[in-house]
Each structure stands twice: as structure tokens, then as C-alpha cells.
Write a protein that holds these residues in place. Structure first.
Motif, mmCIF file in Angstrom:
data_model
loop_
_atom_site.group_PDB
_atom_site.id
_atom_site.type_symbol
_atom_site.label_atom_id
_atom_site.label_comp_id
_atom_site.label_asym_id
_atom_site.label_seq_id
_atom_site.Cartn_x
_atom_site.Cartn_y
_atom_site.Cartn_z
ATOM 1 N N GLN A 158 -5.380 -5.397 -3.435
ATOM 2 C CA GLN A 158 -5.001 -6.044 -2.177
ATOM 3 C C GLN A 158 -3.631 -5.566 -1.700
ATOM 4 O O GLN A 158 -3.430 -5.320 -0.504
ATOM 5 C CB GLN A 158 -4.988 -7.558 -2.368
ATOM 6 C CG GLN A 158 -6.360 -8.161 -2.649
ATOM 7 C CD GLN A 158 -6.287 -9.633 -3.036
ATOM 8 O OE1 GLN A 158 -5.229 -10.265 -2.931
ATOM 9 N NE2 GLN A 158 -7.409 -10.197 -3.466
ATOM 10 N N LEU A 159 -2.697 -5.397 -2.656
ATOM 11 C CA LEU A 159 -1.360 -4.922 -2.302
ATOM 12 C C LEU A 159 -1.395 -3.474 -1.833
ATOM 13 O O LEU A 159 -0.643 -3.085 -0.921
ATOM 14 C CB LEU A 159 -0.423 -5.064 -3.499
ATOM 15 C CG LEU A 159 -0.053 -6.492 -3.897
ATOM 16 C CD1 LEU A 159 0.703 -6.504 -5.223
ATOM 17 C CD2 LEU A 159 0.788 -7.157 -2.813
ATOM 18 N N ILE A 160 -2.244 -2.660 -2.449
ATOM 19 C CA ILE A 160 -2.373 -1.266 -2.021
ATOM 20 C C ILE A 160 -2.873 -1.205 -0.583
ATOM 21 O O ILE A 160 -2.346 -0.452 0.257
ATOM 22 C CB ILE A 160 -3.333 -0.501 -2.958
ATOM 23 C CG1 ILE A 160 -2.739 -0.368 -4.362
ATOM 24 C CG2 ILE A 160 -3.636 0.894 -2.390
ATOM 25 C CD1 ILE A 160 -3.708 0.205 -5.384
ATOM 26 N N ILE A 161 -3.899 -1.981 -0.282
ATOM 27 C CA ILE A 161 -4.462 -1.990 1.074
ATOM 28 C C ILE A 161 -3.415 -2.458 2.090
ATOM 29 O O ILE A 161 -3.289 -1.899 3.186
ATOM 30 C CB ILE A 161 -5.705 -2.898 1.117
ATOM 31 C CG1 ILE A 161 -6.832 -2.277 0.273
ATOM 32 C CG2 ILE A 161 -6.168 -3.116 2.551
ATOM 33 C CD1 ILE A 161 -8.018 -3.203 0.047
ATOM 34 N N GLU A 162 -2.638 -3.473 1.704
ATOM 35 C CA GLU A 162 -1.648 -4.039 2.632
ATOM 36 C C GLU A 162 -0.454 -3.122 2.846
ATOM 37 O O GLU A 162 0.032 -2.977 3.974
ATOM 38 C CB GLU A 162 -1.168 -5.390 2.094
ATOM 39 C CG GLU A 162 -0.119 -6.066 2.962
ATOM 40 C CD GLU A 162 0.363 -7.385 2.402
ATOM 41 O OE1 GLU A 162 1.294 -7.972 2.983
ATOM 42 O OE2 GLU A 162 -0.190 -7.843 1.358
ATOM 43 N N HIS A 163 0.028 -2.493 1.778
ATOM 44 C CA HIS A 163 1.312 -1.796 1.863
ATOM 45 C C HIS A 163 1.219 -0.270 1.836
ATOM 46 O O HIS A 163 2.193 0.399 2.158
ATOM 47 C CB HIS A 163 2.214 -2.256 0.710
ATOM 48 C CG HIS A 163 2.588 -3.697 0.772
ATOM 49 N ND1 HIS A 163 3.490 -4.196 1.689
ATOM 50 C CD2 HIS A 163 2.175 -4.766 0.035
ATOM 51 C CE1 HIS A 163 3.627 -5.498 1.510
ATOM 52 N NE2 HIS A 163 2.842 -5.878 0.513
ATOM 53 N N ARG A 164 0.101 0.307 1.405
ATOM 54 C CA ARG A 164 -0.039 1.759 1.303
ATOM 55 C C ARG A 164 1.168 2.384 0.595
ATOM 56 O O ARG A 164 1.924 3.168 1.176
ATOM 57 C CB ARG A 164 -0.206 2.379 2.696
ATOM 58 C CG ARG A 164 -1.465 1.921 3.412
ATOM 59 C CD ARG A 164 -2.721 2.412 2.695
ATOM 60 N NE ARG A 164 -3.958 1.862 3.282
ATOM 61 C CZ ARG A 164 -5.173 2.169 2.852
ATOM 62 N NH1 ARG A 164 -5.330 2.995 1.829
ATOM 63 N NH2 ARG A 164 -6.233 1.640 3.419
ATOM 64 N N PRO A 165 1.353 2.067 -0.673
ATOM 65 C CA PRO A 165 2.564 2.492 -1.386
ATOM 66 C C PRO A 165 2.577 3.995 -1.647
ATOM 67 O O PRO A 165 1.535 4.659 -1.714
ATOM 68 C CB PRO A 165 2.462 1.716 -2.702
ATOM 69 C CG PRO A 165 0.986 1.561 -2.920
ATOM 70 C CD PRO A 165 0.418 1.334 -1.545
ATOM 71 N N LYS A 166 3.776 4.520 -1.839
ATOM 72 C CA LYS A 166 3.945 5.915 -2.234
ATOM 73 C C LYS A 166 3.529 6.113 -3.681
ATOM 74 O O LYS A 166 2.969 7.156 -4.030
ATOM 75 C CB LYS A 166 5.409 6.334 -2.031
ATOM 76 C CG LYS A 166 5.734 7.786 -2.398
ATOM 77 C CD LYS A 166 5.062 8.791 -1.493
ATOM 78 C CE LYS A 166 5.657 8.862 -0.110
ATOM 79 N NZ LYS A 166 6.947 9.525 -0.023
ATOM 80 N N LEU A 167 3.794 5.120 -4.524
ATOM 81 C CA LEU A 167 3.403 5.207 -5.928
ATOM 82 C C LEU A 167 3.295 3.810 -6.522
ATOM 83 O O LEU A 167 3.784 2.831 -5.953
ATOM 84 C CB LEU A 167 4.401 6.064 -6.718
ATOM 85 C CG LEU A 167 5.869 5.601 -6.796
ATOM 86 C CD1 LEU A 167 6.101 4.662 -7.986
ATOM 87 C CD2 LEU A 167 6.799 6.798 -6.903
#
Length: 400
Positions: A158-167
Motif C-alpha cells: 500500500q505504501l509503495i502504491i501511495e508513495h512510489r519510493p526510490k528504494l
């Protein structure tokens, strides 16, 4: 020089709360559960002495001269063999570089990847220096919750989808400070997430060899062979600091070729190369085959100390604290429950504990977001069993 002349990025970080705590430990008689150090009494001094003498006797020029930024070739070969023995197939010397401790590997990753405003995801809680390092390069550090089986993968997605992190940064095996170990099923899911969302996973593995009974699940690096393509989204940081000697400052970075090449370039700018003498010493030590016996020794000692600490906590503090038994590593992660009206503020307890003669680290600084004020970290690594029992009794008095 005036403070206003310093780089603005320094405003994003502050001195480590742990390092500040160490200033209080000069008080005579303090029993310290605060440090994250291995026990110096367990260092294989004789083996290291022999290895250093061999380095000087057999290759003095290589050991004492400038060296390649990528690292001393015999050590790179030994580290590749060391990792192959832990289930990492097809790893060659050219696939890794030697760093000045795994901390430099993390710094190089930050230097090479993070731009101002980038988002990175870390465990909550996680290694404090990593939070500081990534923030220094301008990252917004987002916390993913963990439990006894490590990072909660559903919430991470869910956090990946929300924030699109670099790593995404993780210590999947015997984490610092949590002691948690990511389950095999979650490791496989994490690698699958990396591929699905094209995001780099940074695996930090300084404690994986310090298991108590059964070995932990394979590292993400080892598992990546089972998930074709996942190796392209994985960087692995390793270290000899916790298993051999921190003073050698030997770490390594295994990463996709493009990242590894840029890391070498940035390392050239910072220290040119890790100490060649330390590298040659480590290479001779590993080549002599001393590591298995050294690891067997420390595993036995740390396992016993962990058991003693957990038993003492149950006897002295009862249900005033809650914890999950670690399967290895150096740490116990506790939560103050408030049972029977006892204190729930770990920072306040730390102050009272110092007065009673024992030190530990409150847990709040290990969170990049939403710190848990009831949490605390205890290390059992450097204190003998008698002192562990005495220190826990002191902790009980501070909590009373």
C-alpha cells in the motif's frame, strides 16, 4: 565559522540519540545494555594476528600500498566464496566491491540514488544511522510497520502504491533494533513486489550469521536466484563487523552493475579505497578457514546471554514488558505495557535506569515516523550472564 555558513542539508539530521547516551556511560559501575557492539572478549585475536602477520610477510607491498577502489582482489574472491557458502549462486569477485564497513555501502547507495524530495521506505523501527543517512541526501523517509515476522508486506505494498519510493531498505534477519526475522514467505513476496513495481530493495545483512539454533531463511540475495529478474532490483550490504571485528571496517556491496559502477566512482571521491592492510588481513583470515569456528563460538555465547536476559525479564518485570524472543542477533526489543500502573515512557525510564546503574536505548529514535514511546532496545551481547541478571534487577527497580 558561523552556523549559517554550514550546508543546509545538515539541518535535516541531528546527532544520534544513541551516541549522546554513551556520554552518560562513564559513570562508574554502569551496566550497559545500550550498545550495538559485539563482545570484544570474543574476538579471534590469535587468528587475526596470524592473518596480519601473513599479510605483511607474504605481500607487504599490496598490504601497505594504495589499492584499487573496488577492493583488494583476494578479499573480493574470499567474500564471493563466503556468500556462495550461504546460498548465493554464481557470485563472482567482480559482482561486489569492498567498503569501509557496511555503513559506507549504505552511504554510497544514498549518494548514487537519492535526490532531494525522493521517498524511501524503511522498517519502523530500523537502524537509526540509515534514517539519518538517507535524510542527509534529501529523502523523505517513510516507515513501514513490522511485526514478529518482519515487515508487513500487505501494508508495504500500500505504501509503495501511495508513495512510489526510490528504494526500500530492510534488515530482514535479526533486525536492529527489533530483532525480528522476515519469514520465508514474506521474503519471496518482497522480491515479487520489487519486480512488480520496479523498485530497488536494499538488503542490509550484518547479523544473519549470528543465529542461535536453526539458520534463518535464505537472504533475499540467495532467494533472488529462484525469482528470475529480481536480482536486477536488489542491493545487498554485508559486513564483517559483527562476526569478526568492527575495527577492521570491512563491508561489501553487491548491486546491479550500473549502481555498482557509480558506487565505485563515488567511493573514489570519498576515501579512494578501504584500508589495504585491513583487507589483506581479512583475506588471509578467511582463506585460512577460521570463520566457521569463530562463528560457532559467538553464536553459543550470544544465544545463552539472550536466554538469560529473557528469563530475567520474565522473573523481574513480568507483564510490565512484552517482547518476542529473537532467533539470533544482538538485541531484544521491548514494549512497556503499563501493567499494574507501571511506567510506559521509555525515555523517562532510561533516565531512572541510569540512576539505578543500568543503561539502555529508548526506542523512539529508531522510527522515521510515528515513534513508539513505550519501546526500548536492550543488547545482551557485551554483558556476561551475572551482569545481565544484575542489570535487569536494576531495570526493575527503575520501573517500580
Amino acid at each position: 565559522m558561523q552556523e549559517g555558513q554550514l550546508a543546509q542539508r545538515l539541518n535535516k539530521v541531528e546527532t544520534s540519540a544513541i551516541r549522546e547516551l554513551f556520554k552518560l556511560l562513564g559513570k562508574p559501575g554502569i551496566i550497559s545494555f545500550a550498545g550495538g557492539f559485539p563482545d570484544s572478549a570474543l574476538f579471534d585475536v590469535a587468528g587475526l594476528q596470524t592473518a596480519s602477520q601473513q599479510a605483511l610477510a607474504q605481500e607487504p607491498s599490496a598490504a601497505l600500498q594504495y589499492g584499487a577502489t573496488e577492493g583488494y582482489q583476494p578479499l573480493r574472491e574470499q567474500i564471493a566464496q563466503f556468500m556462495q557458502a550461504k546460498g548465493v549462486p554464481t557470485l563472482a569477485a567482480q559482482d561486489l566491491i569492498i567498503t569501509t564497513g557496511s555503513q559506507q555501502a549504505l552511504d554510497l547507495i544514498g549518494k548514487c540514488l537519492i535526490d532531494e524530495g525522493d521517498k524511501v521506505i524503511v522498517e519502523g523501527p530500523t537502524f537509526l544511522a540509515t534514517i539519518q543517512c538517507f535524510r542527509l541526501y534529501g529523502a523523505e523517509v517513510i516507515s513501514a510497520p513490522i511485526d514478529a515476522e518482519g515487515m508487513q508486506i500487505d501494508k508495504l505494498e500500500q505504501l509503495i502504491i501511495e508513495h512510489r519510493p526510490k528504494l526500500i531498505y530492510t534488515i530482514p534477519t535479526f533486525g536492529n533494533p527489533s530483532g525480528a526475522t522476515l519469514s520465508l514467505e514474506r521474503r519471496q513476496r518482497l522480491l515479487a513486489l520489487a519486480m512488480r513495481y520496479q523498485v530497488l530493495i536494499v538488503e542490509d545483512d550484518p547479523y544473519g550469521d549470528l543465529y542461535f539454533d536453526a539458520p534463518p531463511p535464505p537472504s533475499l540475495l540467495a532467494l533472488s536466484a529462484q525469482i528470475p529478474g529480481s536480482r536486477d532490483f536488489l542491493a545487498h550490504c554485508g559486513s564483517l563487523s559483527k562476526v569478526l571485528s568492527p575495527g577492521l571496517r570491512i563491508g561489501w556491496l553487491i548491486a546491479p552493475p550500473a549502481l555498482l559502477a557509480k558506487a565505485v566512482m563515488c567511493k573514489q571521491f570519498s576515501d579512494a579505497h578501504t584500508s589495504t592492510f585491513a583487507q589483506a588481513t581479512a583475506a588471509h583470515y578467511l582463506a585460512a578457514g577460521h570463520m566457521p569456528a569463530a562463528l560457532a563460538k559467538v553464536r553459543k555465547v550470544y544465544a545463552q546471554r539472550a536466554q538469560v536476559m529473557m528469563q530475567a525479564l520474565r522473573e523481574e518485570l513480568g507483564d510490565a514488558v512484552a517482547f518476542t524472543a529473537p532467533q539470533g542477533g544482538l538485541f531484544l526489543w521491548l514494549r512497556l505495557t503499563g501493567a499494574n500502573g507501571k511506567l510506559t515512557d521509555a525515555a523517562e525510564l532510561a533516565k531512572r535506569a541510569i540512576e539505578q546503574g543500568v543503561a539502555f536505548v529508548p526506542g523512539a529514535p529508531f522510527f522515521s515516523q510515528n515513534p513508539d514511546p513505550t519501546s526500548l532496545r536492550l543488547s545482551f551481547a557485551t554483558v556476561n550472564e551475572e551482569k545481565i541478571r544484575e542489570g535487569v534487577r536494576c531495570l526493575a527497580k527503575a520501573l517500580a
